[in-house]
Design an enzyme around this catalytic site. Sequence first.
Site, PDB file in Angstrom:
ATOM      1  N   ASP A  74       7.191 -86.983  71.566  1.00  0.00           N
ATOM      2  CA  ASP A  74       7.253 -85.560  71.276  1.00  0.00           C
ATOM      3  C   ASP A  74       7.968 -84.874  72.431  1.00  0.00           C
ATOM      4  O   ASP A  74       7.979 -85.385  73.552  1.00  0.00           O
ATOM      5  CB  ASP A  74       5.848 -84.971  71.102  1.00  0.00           C
ATOM      6  CG  ASP A  74       5.831 -83.742  70.196  1.00  0.00           C
ATOM      7  OD1 ASP A  74       5.402 -83.872  69.029  1.00  0.00           O
ATOM      8  OD2 ASP A  74       6.260 -82.658  70.651  1.00  0.00           O
TER       9      ASP A  74
ATOM     10  N   ASN B 146       9.266 -88.414  62.150  1.00  0.00           N
ATOM     11  CA  ASN B 146       8.470 -87.286  61.694  1.00  0.00           C
ATOM     12  C   ASN B 146       8.842 -85.972  62.373  1.00  0.00           C
ATOM     13  O   ASN B 146       8.570 -84.902  61.833  1.00  0.00           O
ATOM     14  CB  ASN B 146       6.984 -87.587  61.931  1.00  0.00           C
ATOM     15  CG  ASN B 146       6.101 -86.392  61.718  1.00  0.00           C
ATOM     16  OD1 ASN B 146       5.900 -85.954  60.584  1.00  0.00           O
ATOM     17  ND2 ASN B 146       5.564 -85.838  62.802  1.00  0.00           N
TER      18      ASN B 146
ATOM     19  N   VAL C 283      14.376 -85.543  70.271  1.00  0.00           N
ATOM     20  CA  VAL C 283      15.120 -86.473  69.423  1.00  0.00           C
ATOM     21  C   VAL C 283      16.527 -85.991  69.095  1.00  0.00           C
ATOM     22  O   VAL C 283      17.342 -86.766  68.573  1.00  0.00           O
ATOM     23  CB  VAL C 283      14.353 -86.781  68.120  1.00  0.00           C
ATOM     24  CG1 VAL C 283      13.019 -87.436  68.430  1.00  0.00           C
ATOM     25  CG2 VAL C 283      14.174 -85.520  67.277  1.00  0.00           C
TER      26      VAL C 283
ATOM     27  N   VAL D 284       0.665 -78.883  52.823  1.00  0.00           N
ATOM     28  CA  VAL D 284      -0.352 -79.624  53.576  1.00  0.00           C
ATOM     29  C   VAL D 284      -1.219 -78.638  54.343  1.00  0.00           C
ATOM     30  O   VAL D 284      -0.714 -77.680  54.943  1.00  0.00           O
ATOM     31  CB  VAL D 284       0.295 -80.640  54.539  1.00  0.00           C
ATOM     32  CG1 VAL D 284      -0.762 -81.353  55.365  1.00  0.00           C
ATOM     33  CG2 VAL D 284       1.135 -81.653  53.760  1.00  0.00           C
TER      34      VAL D 284
ATOM     35  N   SER E 193      10.640 -83.606  52.900  1.00  0.00           N
ATOM     36  CA  SER E 193       9.780 -82.522  52.442  1.00  0.00           C
ATOM     37  C   SER E 193      10.013 -82.310  50.963  1.00  0.00           C
ATOM     38  O   SER E 193      11.074 -82.649  50.419  1.00  0.00           O
ATOM     39  CB  SER E 193      10.105 -81.229  53.191  1.00  0.00           C
ATOM     40  OG  SER E 193       9.471 -80.113  52.603  1.00  0.00           O
TER      41      SER E 193
ATOM     42  N   ILE F  95       0.981 -84.130  61.030  1.00  0.00           N
ATOM     43  CA  ILE F  95       1.162 -85.396  60.327  1.00  0.00           C
ATOM     44  C   ILE F  95       1.467 -86.526  61.296  1.00  0.00           C
ATOM     45  O   ILE F  95       0.990 -87.653  61.133  1.00  0.00           O
ATOM     46  CB  ILE F  95       2.272 -85.256  59.265  1.00  0.00           C
ATOM     47  CG1 ILE F  95       1.813 -84.315  58.148  1.00  0.00           C
ATOM     48  CG2 ILE F  95       2.654 -86.621  58.687  1.00  0.00           C
ATOM     49  CD1 ILE F  95       2.923 -83.928  57.183  1.00  0.00           C
TER      50      ILE F  95
ATOM     51  N   LYS G 158      16.361 -81.445  54.866  1.00  0.00           N
ATOM     52  CA  LYS G 158      15.463 -82.445  54.300  1.00  0.00           C
ATOM     53  C   LYS G 158      16.109 -83.188  53.129  1.00  0.00           C
ATOM     54  O   LYS G 158      15.851 -84.380  52.926  1.00  0.00           O
ATOM     55  CB  LYS G 158      14.161 -81.782  53.862  1.00  0.00           C
ATOM     56  CG  LYS G 158      13.345 -81.226  55.027  1.00  0.00           C
ATOM     57  CD  LYS G 158      12.982 -82.296  56.039  1.00  0.00           C
ATOM     58  CE  LYS G 158      11.994 -81.798  57.076  1.00  0.00           C
ATOM     59  NZ  LYS G 158      11.595 -82.856  58.038  1.00  0.00           N
TER      60      LYS G 158
ATOM     61  N   THR H 225      -2.422 -77.787  57.191  1.00  0.00           N
ATOM     62  CA  THR H 225      -2.363 -77.860  58.646  1.00  0.00           C
ATOM     63  C   THR H 225      -2.901 -76.559  59.234  1.00  0.00           C
ATOM     64  O   THR H 225      -3.002 -75.533  58.548  1.00  0.00           O
ATOM     65  CB  THR H 225      -0.920 -78.060  59.124  1.00  0.00           C
ATOM     66  OG1 THR H 225      -0.138 -76.920  58.733  1.00  0.00           O
ATOM     67  CG2 THR H 225      -0.305 -79.314  58.512  1.00  0.00           C
TER      68      THR H 225
ATOM     69  N   TYR I 283      16.359 -75.433  56.257  1.00  0.00           N
ATOM     70  CA  TYR I 283      15.285 -76.418  56.218  1.00  0.00           C
ATOM     71  C   TYR I 283      15.417 -77.334  55.000  1.00  0.00           C
ATOM     72  O   TYR I 283      15.405 -78.564  55.111  1.00  0.00           O
ATOM     73  CB  TYR I 283      13.936 -75.703  56.207  1.00  0.00           C
ATOM     74  CG  TYR I 283      12.752 -76.638  56.190  1.00  0.00           C
ATOM     75  CD1 TYR I 283      12.341 -77.273  57.360  1.00  0.00           C
ATOM     76  CD2 TYR I 283      12.043 -76.889  55.023  1.00  0.00           C
ATOM     77  CE1 TYR I 283      11.257 -78.141  57.358  1.00  0.00           C
ATOM     78  CE2 TYR I 283      10.954 -77.746  55.009  1.00  0.00           C
ATOM     79  CZ  TYR I 283      10.564 -78.368  56.182  1.00  0.00           C
ATOM     80  OH  TYR I 283       9.494 -79.229  56.171  1.00  0.00           O
TER      81      TYR I 283
END
Length: 257
Positions: free
Chosen positions: A40, A90, A64, A187, A141, A21, A158, A189, A154
């Site tokens: 990244d 992201n 990050v 998605v 998410s 994404i 989110k 991916t 997770y």
Amino acid sequence: MPAKQSKSQKVALVTGAARGIGLATARLFIEEGWLVAALDRDADALQKAAADLGQAASAFVCDVSDPGAVDRTVADVLSRFGRIDALVNNAGVADFGPIEQTDFARWRRVMETNLDGVFLMSQAVTPALKDTKGALVNIASISGLRASTLRVAYGTSKAAVIQLTKQQAAELGEYGIRANCVCPGPVRTKLAMAVHTQDIIDAYHDAIPLNRYGTEREIAEVIVFLCSEKASYVTGQVIASDGGFESTGVGLPALRK
């Protein structure tokens, strides 16, 4: 060498931009005439992505979750571009497992990127966004909106990002900064298609009113819209780009036509 920047050209900073994404979002920003600071922590993948994006993108290797690295990288981005008009948070990690097998170290690995990283990047970029009256878009998410098995860390991370977005909108609006959150559903991916069995794919299709996975490009379209002037009166919103997955709950394939 990066293209020469015009004084009015907008700059988007996209984290997790090496793939998926994030890469699709960076590509769409460029199509819309923006310059992109692509971040990244995977240096090799980032360099490959930046080469694909062309002269309108500049690559910055950054974890990050590291406060010092975030501050240095944001300073480097401002030195390179002179402005930041949009931040897309992201970058994230997906680590799924049962509650009883999620020890604190595993919990922290998820939280430090998915939640701490959003907080750190947003805080570091806020002064620049005040100058441009810019936009924040945090990527959460569908797992932050509805619970499911194996997602204790997770999903919780989110959900926290969703609340953080609302806090940002409430506090930063007086400076002209808009903050919104996008919650992707399933998605298509490369990673998802590699690990999802046909049974999983069928189950998702049964539960999604649009009867398919989304694409990276479709998520990017929502993100870039929220950063644009077309969304100038939109802030504090949580948008599920999920084909209707969150609205329906359990799929009932026997009732489908």
